[in-house]
Design a protein around this motif. Structure first.
Motif, short mmCIF file in Angstrom:
data_model
loop_
_atom_site.label_atom_id
_atom_site.label_comp_id
_atom_site.label_asym_id
_atom_site.label_seq_id
_atom_site.Cartn_x
_atom_site.Cartn_y
_atom_site.Cartn_z
N MET A 168 53.97 28.86 51.69
CA MET A 168 54.30 29.99 51.02
C MET A 168 53.32 31.04 51.78
N ASP A 169 53.95 32.13 51.97
CA ASP A 169 53.14 33.22 52.66
C ASP A 169 52.51 34.06 51.49
N LEU A 170 51.11 33.67 51.41
CA LEU A 170 50.30 34.41 50.56
C LEU A 170 50.02 35.82 50.53
N SER A 171 50.08 36.20 51.74
CA SER A 171 49.80 37.77 52.12
C SER A 171 50.90 38.60 51.36
N ARG A 172 51.95 38.19 51.07
CA ARG A 172 53.04 39.01 50.19
C ARG A 172 52.34 39.23 49.17
N TYR A 173 51.62 38.25 48.33
CA TYR A 173 51.19 38.66 47.12
C TYR A 173 49.74 39.34 46.88
N ALA A 174 49.16 39.40 48.12
CA ALA A 174 47.88 39.96 48.14
C ALA A 174 47.55 41.26 47.43
N ALA A 175 48.45 42.26 47.63
CA ALA A 175 48.58 43.37 46.92
C ALA A 175 48.85 43.49 45.39
N LEU A 176 49.53 42.52 44.88
CA LEU A 176 49.63 42.55 43.57
C LEU A 176 48.42 41.55 43.08
N PHE A 177 47.97 40.84 43.58
CA PHE A 177 46.76 40.16 43.18
C PHE A 177 45.67 41.22 43.05
N LEU A 178 45.54 42.07 43.88
CA LEU A 178 44.56 43.14 43.95
C LEU A 178 44.63 44.00 42.58
N THR A 179 46.07 44.68 42.45
CA THR A 179 46.13 45.52 41.72
C THR A 179 45.84 44.70 40.04
N GLU A 180 46.52 43.52 40.01
CA GLU A 180 46.33 43.03 38.79
C GLU A 180 44.87 42.53 38.37
N SER A 181 43.99 42.07 39.55
CA SER A 181 42.85 41.74 39.19
C SER A 181 42.03 43.00 38.74
N ARG A 182 42.17 44.00 39.30
CA ARG A 182 41.71 45.36 38.84
C ARG A 182 41.86 45.64 37.46
N ASP A 183 43.15 45.41 37.09
CA ASP A 183 43.52 45.61 35.63
C ASP A 183 42.65 44.53 34.71
N HIS A 184 42.56 43.43 35.10
CA HIS A 184 41.84 42.32 34.37
C HIS A 184 40.49 42.61 34.20
N LEU A 185 39.93 42.91 35.49
CA LEU A 185 38.33 43.37 35.37
C LEU A 185 38.11 44.48 34.69
N GLY A 186 38.78 45.34 35.02
CA GLY A 186 38.79 46.85 34.09
C GLY A 186 38.63 46.48 32.77
N ALA A 187 39.65 45.72 32.14
CA ALA A 187 39.36 45.35 30.81
C ALA A 187 38.41 44.63 30.55
N CYS A 188 37.93 43.78 31.37
CA CYS A 188 36.39 43.27 31.04
C CYS A 188 35.59 44.13 30.85
N ASN A 189 35.45 45.14 31.68
CA ASN A 189 34.36 46.21 31.62
C ASN A 189 34.61 46.88 30.15
N GLN A 190 35.59 47.23 29.92
CA GLN A 190 35.92 47.78 28.45
C GLN A 190 35.47 46.99 27.48
N LEU A 191 35.89 45.71 27.69
CA LEU A 191 35.41 44.76 26.50
C LEU A 191 33.81 44.38 26.41
N LEU A 192 33.38 44.49 27.54
CA LEU A 192 31.88 44.34 27.65
C LEU A 192 31.04 45.49 26.78
N LEU A 193 31.73 46.43 27.01
CA LEU A 193 31.06 47.65 26.10
C LEU A 193 31.24 47.41 24.79
N ASP A 194 32.40 47.07 24.38
CA ASP A 194 32.57 46.70 23.03
C ASP A 194 31.73 45.74 22.44
N TRP A 195 31.62 44.64 23.30
CA TRP A 195 30.71 43.57 22.78
C TRP A 195 29.26 43.98 22.60
#
Lengths: 120, 625
Positions: B1-28
């Protein structure tokens, strides 16, 4: 056996009104509190089945009281009583652990619906 | 399976999730005993780990895995986390974010997380109630796309506090299974405009009918829609709110493509205008019909592309809570940062431009706006200051406010500095908000008494102003001693093409953006009045100062006598009557990038090329009122 209720509000008028609505529906109002701090203490003593909680009260507000009570008893069943326009505070109260809310001016039917949902 | 095709998607989704972490950490951090933030971070970390593992990024996976374990321990008692631990988690989120970029670039093997992992181990020990050194081992789990059901809930429109009700329904859902991809974000629930419709994905064993019934027990629920869903989760924001049925299909498009398309359409709009002129002067009825049809199609095309470029402001706002937190900590101040209107949309290019000015205003608010906790106490204000960032729609512009409940701007101090620098006439009394703003926007005028690395250097207030003006926007200030300050930026929601009123002075034509035109009228010099030595006209009992464009531009020729067409400009409530020689009608213009030459009058915000190929300058209404 009827459910026990603790009514928390800094206004006697509101406490009386809520007590009346609930007693007429067969609940037993076992205590009242007029500050958040008092609400927490009374909850500890009485362990009621249900708490009605005003949001704005002197000496520890309702939200803080919810947080405090839920920390000790995550299953506490607390109904917030809010005025119009306090949505942000209600949201905060729900996040703190309140189980439902009613908006003043109260309609007895809505209060009882909410209570039924909580005690479900 | 050619993973490079998913790299961009991985990157954007990671940012979404980690961005959410930042927000949640602030809440915490704000509410150390609340469990939701920890649970949320745990989930986001888990998802991130799964994605990283699927991409084969061993180092990223390891760090995420260890973090997840620690969070797992903390889920039962979030209060165990202390300040250091919160800081550590912030560091980890940062490391994962930059690590994700590195990994995609092929450098996962070079990532070095041993320092962080060491600290994690240490923290895990401190957190283990038993004091055991063991870190619970977890086999790497297979990565599964999110399966489950898409749930759309509508709260009864007549219900009081739909947002709070929606939150109750959401909590109900959380008690039944795992909730993800909540749209709109729960933060939107607090908005009064929230219409009570929201959706999310739910992984739960509860059968459909039972689920419907249980969710409805949250009260005031009008409808619950369920649909099977097996697709991989779309990145945050990729789906319009309220549609989780999976029927809307999305693709990600490189912004440059949309830019190119926009430019081409811009050209087309200009050509269309020229064609219409030619056909009008010597075209047959057939040609006229065709020309009109082309106009319609071009207009629709333009609308579609403009729509495609619209981006919700949270994409820029999302990084601010963290900035405000870090800064207030650094300065020893306590701040509750509130964001509203995150879902409001702006053209992508406009959005990119306002990030920095907003950052500057926010930093200013933390640094100079709000007082230190001790000082606030002395003034019997709550020790925790409130800074609000609010986006809202106002007719055809978007208003963004940066509001603090601090000490307000010191008029006297500014006045003294302005007097010393000769920016105001000697003898000037108390400065109005407008005067204050004008002085603050002077290049090089800084009020920071000491230069910190926060503000007092870097992008100045003047840069904020010129950036906003370049966008065709305006800045407004309201400040009150002891109560706080509010900066309001008003920005056109889309940039590239705008409607303008064309006016002529002498032989030159000028474009005035329609968003600042309140109305047009005739100026009668005989009826002019004077207020404080300035010429003004009366419009329905309102006194509006006049600006003779001819004189303002230093154009040749005398001020004409007799009646003149006049444009009433309105910029955020400030008005002026712009007297010109002639009005030439409305037209769509394509705004061209504009570098104002040195020495040029600061009354232009850009340039455009009209249908006949002649360049025309665009007036900046904010500089004229």
């Amino acid at each position: 056996m009827s459910h026990t209720v603790l009514v928390c509000d800094d206004a006697i008028f509101m406490r009386t009104m809520i007590s009346d609505i609930l007693s007429q529906a067969g609940f037993e109002v076992v205590g009242e509190a007029e500050t958040g701090r008092e609400a927490v203490e009374r909850y500890r003593q009485l362990k009621p089945d249900l708490v009605t909680m005003d949001i704005v009260m002197p000496d520890m507000g309702g939200i803080e009281a919810v947080r405090e009570i839920c920390r000790e008893d995550p299953d506490a069943k607390i109904l917030m009583c809010s005025a119009m326009g306090q949505q942000a505070l209600v949201v905060e109260a729900v996040q703190a652990g309140a189980k439902d809310f009613v908006v003043k001016p109260f309609q007895p039917s809505r209060v009882l619906e909410a209570v039924q949902r909580i005690l479900g | 399976m050619d993973l490079s095709r998913y790299a961009a998607l991985f990157l954007t989704e990671s940012r979404d999730h980690l961005g959410a972490c930042n927000q949640l950490l602030l809440d915490w951090e704000r509410d150390p005993r609340a469990t939701e933030p920890v649970v949320g971070i745990f989930r986001a970390m888990h998802t991130f780990k799964g994605m990283a593992a699927a991409m084969g990024y061993a180092n990223l996976t390891e760090l995420a895995h260890r973090t997840e374990n620690l969070l797992d321990l903390l889920r039962s008692d979030p209060g165990l986390a202390n300040r250091e631990l919160h800081d550590l988690l912030f560091q980890i989120v940062d490391a994962l974010e930059s690590g994700a970029g590195e990994a995609v670039a092929g450098n996962d093997a070079k990532l070095e997380f041993s320092g962080l992992i060491g600290k994690l181990d240490h923290a895990s020990v401190a957190t283990q109630p038993t004091g055991s050194w063991a870190i619970p081992a977890r086999s790497a789990e297979p990565v599964v796309g999110v399966t489950g059901r898409a749930v759309s809930i509508a709260i009864r429109p007549d219900a009081p506090m739909r947002g709070a009700r929606a939150l109750l329904a959401l909590r109900k859902a959380e008690s039944l299974g795992t909730v993800a991809a909540v749209r709109p974000a729960p933060a939107a629930f607090e908005q009064d405009e929230f219409d009570g419709r929201f959706s999310f994905r739910l992984e739960s064993e509860v059968p459909d009918e039972e689920l419907r019934r249980l969710l409805a027990t949250a009260g005031d629920v009008a409808s619950v829609e369920l649909s099977a869903e097996t697709a991989a989760p779309a990145a945050r924001g990729a789906e319009p709110a309220g549609d989780a049925t999976g029927r809307t299909r999305q693709i990600r498009v490189d912004l440059r493509r949309l830019d190119a398309l926009m430019n081409q359409v811009g050209e087309l709009v200009v050509a269309k205008g020229r064609l219409a002129e030619l056909v009008a002067s010597h075209g047959s009825p057939d040609l006229q019909a065709l020309s009109q049809r082309i106009s319609r199609v071009v207009a629709e095309m333009q609308t579609e592309i403009i729509q495609a470029r619209m981006t919700p402001v949270w994409q820029v706002f999302d990084r601010f809570p963290r900035v405000v937190r870090d800064l207030s900590r650094q300065l020893g101040k306590r701040v509750a940062f509130q964001v509203e209107g995150e879902e409001i949309e702006l053209d992508r290019s406009v959005l990119d431009e306002i990030g920095e000015p907003l950052l500057h205003l926010l930093r200013n608010a933390v640094d100079h706006g709000i007082e230190a906790p001790a000082e606030r106490k002395r003034r019997s204000k709550p020790a925790e200051a409130i800074i609000r960032l609010i986006a809202s729609r106002e007719r055809n512009v978007v208003a963004i406010r940066v509001q603090d409940d601090g000490q307000g701007i010191d008029r006297e101090q500014i006045l003294q500095r302005a007097l010393k620098e000769g920016l105001v006439e000697p003898g000037t009394g108390v400065l109005s908000d407008d005067q204050l703003l004008r002085i603050l926007s002077r290049p090089g005028f800084s009020t920071a008494t000491t230069v910190t690395d926060v503000s007092g250097r870097g992008m100045g207030m003047d840069a904020v102003f010129s950036r906003i003006r370049t966008l065709g926007g305006s800045v407004h200030l309201a400040t009150e001693a002891g109560v706080g300050s509010t900066f309001t930026l008003r920005i056109p929601s889309t940039l590239a093409i705008l409607r303008a009123l064309l006016a002529r002075v002498g032989e030159e034509r000028y474009a005035v953006p329609m968003m600042s035109v309140a109305e047009t009228m005739e100026f009668n010099p005989m009826a002019a009045t004077a207020v404080q030595g300035r010429e003004a006209l009366l419009l329905r009992d309102e006194v509006i100062p006049t600006v003779h464009l001819r004189e303002r531009l230093g154009a040749q020729g005398k001020r004409a006598v007799g009646r003149r067409p006049t444009i009433i400009l309105d910029v955020g409530g400030r008005r002026a009557a712009l007297v010109v020689d002639a009005l030439l009608g409305q037209q769509e213009i394509v705004v061209e990038a504009f570098d104002s030459p040195r020495g040029m009058l600061p009354v232009f915000s850009g340039a455009t090329i009209l249908g006949d190929g002649v360049p025309v300058l665009i007036l900046d209404p904010a500089a004229l009122v």
